[in-house]
Design a protein around this motif. Structure first.
Motif, mmCIF file in Angstrom:
data_model
loop_
_atom_site.group_PDB
_atom_site.id
_atom_site.type_symbol
_atom_site.label_atom_id
_atom_site.label_comp_id
_atom_site.label_asym_id
_atom_site.label_seq_id
_atom_site.Cartn_x
_atom_site.Cartn_y
_atom_site.Cartn_z
ATOM 1 N N ILE A 382 41.663 44.790 36.359
ATOM 2 C CA ILE A 382 42.100 45.505 34.945
ATOM 3 C C ILE A 382 43.576 45.157 34.839
ATOM 4 C CG2 ILE A 382 42.283 47.729 33.907
ATOM 5 C CD1 ILE A 382 40.046 48.981 35.830
ATOM 6 N N ALA A 383 43.867 45.038 33.708
ATOM 7 C CA ALA A 383 45.426 44.581 33.432
ATOM 8 C C ALA A 383 46.110 45.793 33.724
ATOM 9 C CB ALA A 383 45.673 44.112 31.964
ATOM 10 N N SER A 384 47.415 45.948 34.181
ATOM 11 C CA SER A 384 48.068 47.109 34.405
ATOM 12 C C SER A 384 48.265 47.829 32.904
ATOM 13 C CB SER A 384 49.468 46.672 35.031
ATOM 14 O OG SER A 384 50.276 45.736 34.477
ATOM 15 N N GLY A 424 39.095 54.902 37.250
ATOM 16 C CA GLY A 424 39.203 53.460 37.356
ATOM 17 C C GLY A 424 40.448 52.991 37.897
ATOM 18 N N ALA A 425 40.476 51.965 38.850
ATOM 19 C CA ALA A 425 41.797 51.382 39.303
ATOM 20 C C ALA A 425 41.333 49.962 39.750
ATOM 21 C CB ALA A 425 42.162 52.181 40.655
ATOM 22 N N ASN A 426 42.151 49.083 40.316
ATOM 23 C CA ASN A 426 42.073 47.634 40.790
ATOM 24 C C ASN A 426 41.794 47.806 42.349
ATOM 25 O OD1 ASN A 426 42.055 45.977 38.538
ATOM 26 N ND2 ASN A 426 44.319 46.655 38.340
ATOM 27 N N HIS A 427 41.007 47.101 42.806
ATOM 28 C CA HIS A 427 40.564 47.186 44.323
ATOM 29 C C HIS A 427 41.586 46.184 44.945
ATOM 30 C CE1 HIS A 427 38.533 46.672 48.108
ATOM 31 N NE2 HIS A 427 37.906 47.950 47.840
ATOM 32 N N PRO A 428 42.288 46.466 46.345
ATOM 33 C CA PRO A 428 43.025 45.696 46.861
ATOM 34 C C PRO A 428 42.757 44.230 47.232
ATOM 35 C CG PRO A 428 43.095 47.711 48.024
ATOM 36 C CD PRO A 428 41.968 47.831 47.018
ATOM 37 N N ASP A 429 41.146 44.005 47.196
ATOM 38 C CA ASP A 429 40.697 42.748 47.563
ATOM 39 C C ASP A 429 40.058 42.044 46.171
ATOM 40 O OD1 ASP A 429 40.847 43.209 50.370
ATOM 41 O OD2 ASP A 429 38.849 44.061 50.355
ATOM 42 N N GLY A 430 40.751 42.589 45.037
ATOM 43 C CA GLY A 430 40.263 42.218 43.889
ATOM 44 C C GLY A 430 39.257 42.777 43.146
ATOM 45 N N GLY A 431 39.354 42.564 41.718
ATOM 46 C CA GLY A 431 38.363 43.200 41.008
ATOM 47 C C GLY A 431 38.544 44.384 40.705
#
Length: 449
Positions: A382-384, A424-431
């Motif tokens: 997800i874009a910041s 909702g957020a971004n996972h450290p490993d991507g996605g």
């Protein structure tokens, strides 16, 4: 008679006296000048204060009337004159009751004027003033007593606001609010129907198997019925036993009789499976009636994965291993809609990356008081600048025509109504990763997947 010459002491006294007189005159003159300057300053301040009060009265959009104890107008503002279509000079000295539009308003005003004691906060009355065209204009008057320096009531102050425009604006606002509510209900239902539309392909495939099975069994039963009818016709016609035996072998009556129980059982099973699918579909598509019960999240997640795969994502790799039953209190149809939205969004995000197999990891656990599910995809993330708007109504990053922007917003509202939380957020490993938390009911298992 000759003048007596003055002595030295007498001349000295007279000269000092005159000096004192002249000095006193200078002091009095200086004081007069100072008093005149102060008086001019006070007059200037008074004129400024009066001009300020006049400007306030002129600028007031509310109507104002300062009346005597008996209700005779002593002071007004321009707003009252414009409302009744009369100059202020004609209003001054007239009774306020003379400008009422009906007897009810006159009676209300006289009742206030007859009140022997009124609190300083006053009271509010609704009357109708007669405008320039002779029509009644509803006005809400705030009536307060006007007191003198000793605290005695010497009159009244009426400050009112014409309510015609406000009532019309309120009526328009109420109509707009009702229209907005109807539109919101239609949009929510449209989003639900859009989710239902994604199930059509899966439903068709799901129904095809039991219906085909039932249809095949019915054709077999139809053939078996013809054979049995022919055989029974021969029996009733008195055909000899030897010929009947041969006829029985030719028509394969014994295999037919042996096959009938399993054939009927399979037909009933297929029909029941079809009924279950239709019933589940009806539960999902029906409008929410607030009906809630104990729901096993394992079953909801399994069903959501199944429908999304059957509908639009047959090649979606979903890694999910259901654990012991984990029960929450809620609406199975609404929770299914949330799960399907999250899984469908994960597919939409991950399927847009070339040379990458779309994948989704669903994990969760049941704590002592809550249940948590996480949905992590291998999409671009997800874009910041979009993180703070994920759950805003109508916000979507999908192309025009491919998304309403209501899926996550409705899902957020459903989870909130169930006493939970969706983030909702971004996972450290991507996605992207979405976390769903719901209150746990008694009797739930210790883990989910």
């Amino acid at each position: 008679m000759p003048e007596r010459p003055m002595g030295p002491d007498q001349a000295l006294v007279d000269e000092s006296t005159w000096l004192d007189v002249i000095h006193k005159m200078d002091e009095v003159y200086s004081q007069l000048v100072a008093d005149e300057i102060e008086l001019e300053r006070k007059n200037t301040e008074l004129e400024q204060s009066q001009q300020f009060i006049i400007s306030l009265l002129t600028a007031m959009s509310d109507v104002l009337a300062a009346c005597s104890e008996s209700g005779v107008i002593e002071q007004t503002n321009a707003a009252l004159g414009e409302l009744v279509g009369q100059p202020e000079s004609r209003l001054h000295g007239s009774a306020l009751t003379a400008w009422m539009a009906d007897d009810v308003s006159v009676a209300r005003l006289r009742q206030v004027l007859a009140t022997p004691a009124m609190q300083r906060g006053g009271t509010v009355i609704e009357v109708e003033l007669r405008d320039a065209q002779g029509q009644g204009v509803p006005v809400d008057f705030n009536v307060t007593p006007r007191l003198d320096a000793s605290g005695q009531r010497v009159g009244w102050v009426f400050v009112g606001r014409p309510m015609g425009e406000i009532k019309r604006a309120y009526h328009q606002l109420r109509e707009a609010h009702e229209a907005l509510k109807r539109t919101q209900q239609q949009l929510v239902h449209s989003e639900k129907m859009a989710s239902l539309g994604r199930l059509v392909a899966g439903v068709a495939h799901e129904l095809n198997n039991p219906i085909s099975f039932v249809l095949g069994n019915v054709h077999a039963l139809q053939r078996y019925t013809e054979r049995l009818r022919s055989y029974l016709g021969a029996v009733h016609a008195g055909t000899p036993a030897a010929q009947l035996a041969a006829w029985r072998v030719k028509l394969r009556i014994d295999p037919v009789l042996a096959d009938l129980p399993s054939l009927m059982e399979g037909t009933l099973e297929g029909a029941q499976r079809t009924a279950d699918i239709v019933q589940g579909l009806k539960r999902f598509s029906a409008m929410d009636r607030g009906e809630r019960g104990r729901v096993d999240l394992n079953e909801v997640v399994e069903r959501a994965i199944h429908w999304v795969r059957k509908g639009t994502a047959p090649g979606f790799e979903v890694r999910w291993a259901p654990g012991p039953p984990c029960t929450v209190l809620g609406s199975a149809g609404q929770l299914l809609q949330v799960m399907m939205n999250l899984i469908q969004n994960a597919w939409d995000a991950a399927s847009g990356r070339p040379d990458v197999t779309p994948s989704l990891w669903i994990t969760g656990a049941c704590a002592s008081d809550h249940t948590r599910l996480t949905f992590r995809d291998n999409g671009p993330g997800i874009a910041s600048e979009h993180l703070s708007r994920l759950f805003d109504p109508f916000f979507t990053t999908k192309p025009v025509g491919q998304g309403t922007g209501l899926g996550l917003s409705i899902s957020y509202g459903i989870i909130e109504q169930h006493g939970g939380q969706l983030t909702g957020a971004n996972h450290p490993d991507g996605g992207a990763v979405f976390t769903l938390t719901l209150p746990r009911t008694e009797g739930s298992g210790s883990a989910v997947g």
